[in-house]
Write an enzyme that holds these catalytic residues in place. Structure first.
Site, PDB file in Angstrom:
ATOM      1  N   THR A   1      -6.488  16.362  85.797  1.00 35.78           N
ATOM      2  CA  THR A   1      -5.472  16.192  86.842  1.00 35.78           C
ATOM      3  C   THR A   1      -4.721  14.878  86.636  1.00 35.78           C
ATOM      4  O   THR A   1      -5.303  13.888  86.186  1.00 35.78           O
ATOM      5  CB  THR A   1      -6.083  16.233  88.260  1.00 35.78           C
ATOM      6  OG1 THR A   1      -5.037  15.984  89.205  1.00 35.78           O
ATOM      7  CG2 THR A   1      -7.200  15.230  88.460  1.00 35.78           C
ATOM      8  N   GLN A   2      -3.444  14.901  86.956  1.00 34.06           N
ATOM      9  CA  GLN A   2      -2.689  13.653  86.868  1.00 34.06           C
ATOM     10  C   GLN A   2      -2.859  12.819  88.136  1.00 34.06           C
ATOM     11  O   GLN A   2      -2.361  11.696  88.220  1.00 34.06           O
ATOM     12  CB  GLN A   2      -1.208  13.906  86.569  1.00 34.06           C
ATOM     13  CG  GLN A   2      -0.504  14.826  87.516  1.00 34.06           C
ATOM     14  CD  GLN A   2       0.914  15.145  87.056  1.00 34.06           C
ATOM     15  OE1 GLN A   2       1.855  14.583  87.590  1.00 34.06           O
ATOM     16  NE2 GLN A   2       1.073  16.032  86.087  1.00 34.06           N
ATOM     17  N   CYS A   3      -3.586  13.348  89.129  1.00 31.48           N
ATOM     18  CA  CYS A   3      -3.927  12.529  90.307  1.00 31.48           C
ATOM     19  C   CYS A   3      -5.012  11.539  89.878  1.00 31.48           C
ATOM     20  O   CYS A   3      -5.954  11.932  89.190  1.00 31.48           O
ATOM     21  CB  CYS A   3      -4.515  13.385  91.425  1.00 31.48           C
ATOM     22  SG  CYS A   3      -3.421  14.669  91.990  1.00 31.48           S
TER      23      CYS A   3
ATOM     24  N   SER B   1      -5.061  -5.160  72.272  1.00 29.56           N
ATOM     25  CA  SER B   1      -5.784  -3.883  72.336  1.00 29.56           C
ATOM     26  C   SER B   1      -4.871  -2.667  72.249  1.00 29.56           C
ATOM     27  O   SER B   1      -5.356  -1.549  72.084  1.00 29.56           O
ATOM     28  CB  SER B   1      -6.659  -3.815  73.579  1.00 29.56           C
ATOM     29  OG  SER B   1      -5.906  -3.529  74.722  1.00 29.56           O
TER      30      SER B   1
ATOM     31  N   THR C   1      -5.900 -10.463  75.841  1.00 28.69           N
ATOM     32  CA  THR C   1      -5.352 -11.623  76.537  1.00 28.69           C
ATOM     33  C   THR C   1      -6.374 -12.732  76.751  1.00 28.69           C
ATOM     34  O   THR C   1      -6.046 -13.913  76.650  1.00 28.69           O
ATOM     35  CB  THR C   1      -4.786 -11.165  77.911  1.00 28.69           C
ATOM     36  OG1 THR C   1      -3.718 -10.271  77.657  1.00 28.69           O
ATOM     37  CG2 THR C   1      -4.284 -12.320  78.737  1.00 28.69           C
TER      38      THR C   1
ATOM     39  N   THR D   1      -7.015  -5.649  78.022  1.00 27.82           N
ATOM     40  CA  THR D   1      -7.145  -4.748  79.174  1.00 27.82           C
ATOM     41  C   THR D   1      -6.414  -3.422  78.979  1.00 27.82           C
ATOM     42  O   THR D   1      -6.774  -2.426  79.602  1.00 27.82           O
ATOM     43  CB  THR D   1      -6.609  -5.412  80.466  1.00 27.82           C
ATOM     44  OG1 THR D   1      -5.231  -5.719  80.290  1.00 27.82           O
ATOM     45  CG2 THR D   1      -7.396  -6.660  80.803  1.00 27.82           C
ATOM     46  N   ASP D   2      -5.385  -3.426  78.114  1.00 30.00           N
ATOM     47  CA  ASP D   2      -4.549  -2.218  78.039  1.00 30.00           C
ATOM     48  C   ASP D   2      -5.325  -0.968  77.646  1.00 30.00           C
ATOM     49  O   ASP D   2      -5.074   0.110  78.165  1.00 30.00           O
ATOM     50  CB  ASP D   2      -3.383  -2.438  77.053  1.00 30.00           C
ATOM     51  CG  ASP D   2      -2.327  -3.367  77.645  1.00 30.00           C
ATOM     52  OD1 ASP D   2      -2.244  -3.451  78.886  1.00 30.00           O
ATOM     53  OD2 ASP D   2      -1.599  -4.015  76.869  1.00 30.00           O
TER      54      ASP D   2
HETATM   55  N1  ASP Z   1      -1.824  -6.414  75.681  1.00 31.72           N
HETATM   56  C1  ASP Z   1      -3.054  -7.067  76.063  1.00 31.72           C
HETATM   57  C2  ASP Z   1      -4.191  -6.307  75.413  1.00 31.72           C
HETATM   58  O1  ASP Z   1      -4.532  -5.244  75.880  1.00 31.72           O
HETATM   59  C3  ASP Z   1      -3.198  -7.069  77.541  1.00 31.72           C
HETATM   60  C4  ASP Z   1      -4.466  -7.697  78.077  1.00 31.72           C
HETATM   61  O2  ASP Z   1      -5.410  -8.002  77.388  1.00 31.72           O
HETATM   62  O3  ASP Z   1      -4.509  -7.895  79.306  1.00 31.72           O
HETATM   63  O4  ASP Z   1      -4.731  -6.743  74.424  1.00 31.72           O
END
Ligand code: ASP
Length: 341
Positions: free
Chosen positions: A276-278, A60, A14, A91-92
């Protein structure tokens, strides 16, 4: 005084996306023209920097081991010429990539800071501006010489981070390890920043352990889960399996199909790791009856590793061609600060 030099490696995400008729998408050349308009980046107090951009730039969600290799190779090829590296990434899957790189860069002794943004730099209120400027300053400070992740005011250990918010500017957290630095009015490094995470055995710079394509699956245990639906899995073709259990490593007792599944997987050479899923806390497989069955069946504990760290660590260890028993042992050993033993 000679300034430090930082290499910015743009992989996509992003932060550098532009609006298209199908929604935000990466476009080559767009981010560098945004960066040139940020006055802070040419301030005398900032390090010198160069910029490289991947082709293609990726959302990503499409990042796989090939891009991890490209990032690692770019760092290794430029290691002597730069004092630190800032990797711009979506970020993903940022936490997966930061984690993967922490394992791959064996002997790393310079800062590698991953960052990105929730709002593109070309838009109003973009968080990318602070994320990139502060990441550059952290790389310039040179105190955290490991793979880290800076986002929304906090510097986190790369292999301890998880993305926990799809909307908020503070999108990442590190539930099982303290923040390495807090960027308020000034950047305050914590004690955790000084406890080494890296294998610094090789003083000549990092050697890259290339990632290979590995088959790793994740099963999240949910109430009423029917394990027989997983029976068709061909375990001889599966390298690793992460079981995201309840709490401290608990699994339901009503269905013997799960322990059968793990026994079969282990016999076929699959490494089964229980996480753990926690979001916070650690696996302790001996604590409850429900968990000890997992050990008897051949599973190993992921301790307090994130699923992101466990997946990328498995991928790293399988890529090195190690034997199953050695991989099981190393999954329970702290290699880069990813696990509290
Ligand atoms: N879908 C985007 C990515 O991971 C989301 C982001 O960058 O915030 O490339």
């Amino acid at each position: 005084m000679k300034k430090n030099k930082i290499l910015i490696i743009h992989t996509g995400g992003t932060i550098g996306m532009v609006r298209t008729e199908n929604g935000y998408a990466p476009r080559r050349g767009a981010l560098i023209s945004e960066l040139r308009q940020i006055r802070d980046l040419t301030s005398p107090d900032m390090p010198e920097w160069d910029f490289v951009e991947f082709d293609p730039l990726l959302d990503s969600t499409n990042i796989r081991y090939e891009q991890w290799n490209m990032i690692a190779d770019t760092i290794a090829a430029n290691y002597d010429a730069y004092d630190g590296f800032v990797v711009l990434h979506g970020t993903d899957t940022l936490a997966y990539s930061a984690s993967a790189l922490s394992f791959m860069l064996e002997g790393l002794n310079k800062p590698v800071v991953f960052t990105g943004a929730q709002i593109p730099l070309c838009e109003l209120r973009s968080d990318g501006r602070d994320n990139i400027i502060t990441s550059m300053m952290i790389a310039d400070d040179g105190l955290v010489r490991e793979v880290s992740l800076y986002f929304g005011g906090s510097l986190l250990r790369g292999n301890r981070a998880i993305k926990y918010s799809a909307d908020r500017m503070v999108a990442f957290t590190s539930p099982n390890w303290p923040v390495l630095a807090d960027a308020g009015i000034s950047i305050e490094y914590s004690e955790a920043a000084h406890s080494g995470s890296n294998d610094r055995s090789c003083s000549s710079g990092p050697s890259v352990a290339e990632m290979k394509s590995c088959r790793i699956g994740v099963i999240k245990i949910v109430p009423g889960i029917q394990f027989d639906i997983f029976a068709p899995i061909r375990f001889e073709e599966l390298d690793g399996l992460i079981l995201e259990s309840f709490g401290k490593g608990n699994i339901p007792k009503y269905d013997p199909a799960l322990t059968r599944l793990i026994t079969e997987a282990s016999k076929s050479g699959t490494v089964v790791v229980v996480c753990t899923q926690c979001p916070a806390g650690a696996i302790s497989l001996g604590t409850y009856e429900a968990g000890s069955a997992l050990v008897r069946a051949g599973a190993v504990s992921g301790g307090n590793m994130t699923t992101e760290a466990a997946i990328t660590k498995l991928n790293y260890l399988f890529s090195k061609g190690l034997a199953r028993d050695e991989i099981c042992r190393l999954m329970q050993t702290d290699l880069r600060g990813e696990l509290t033993v």
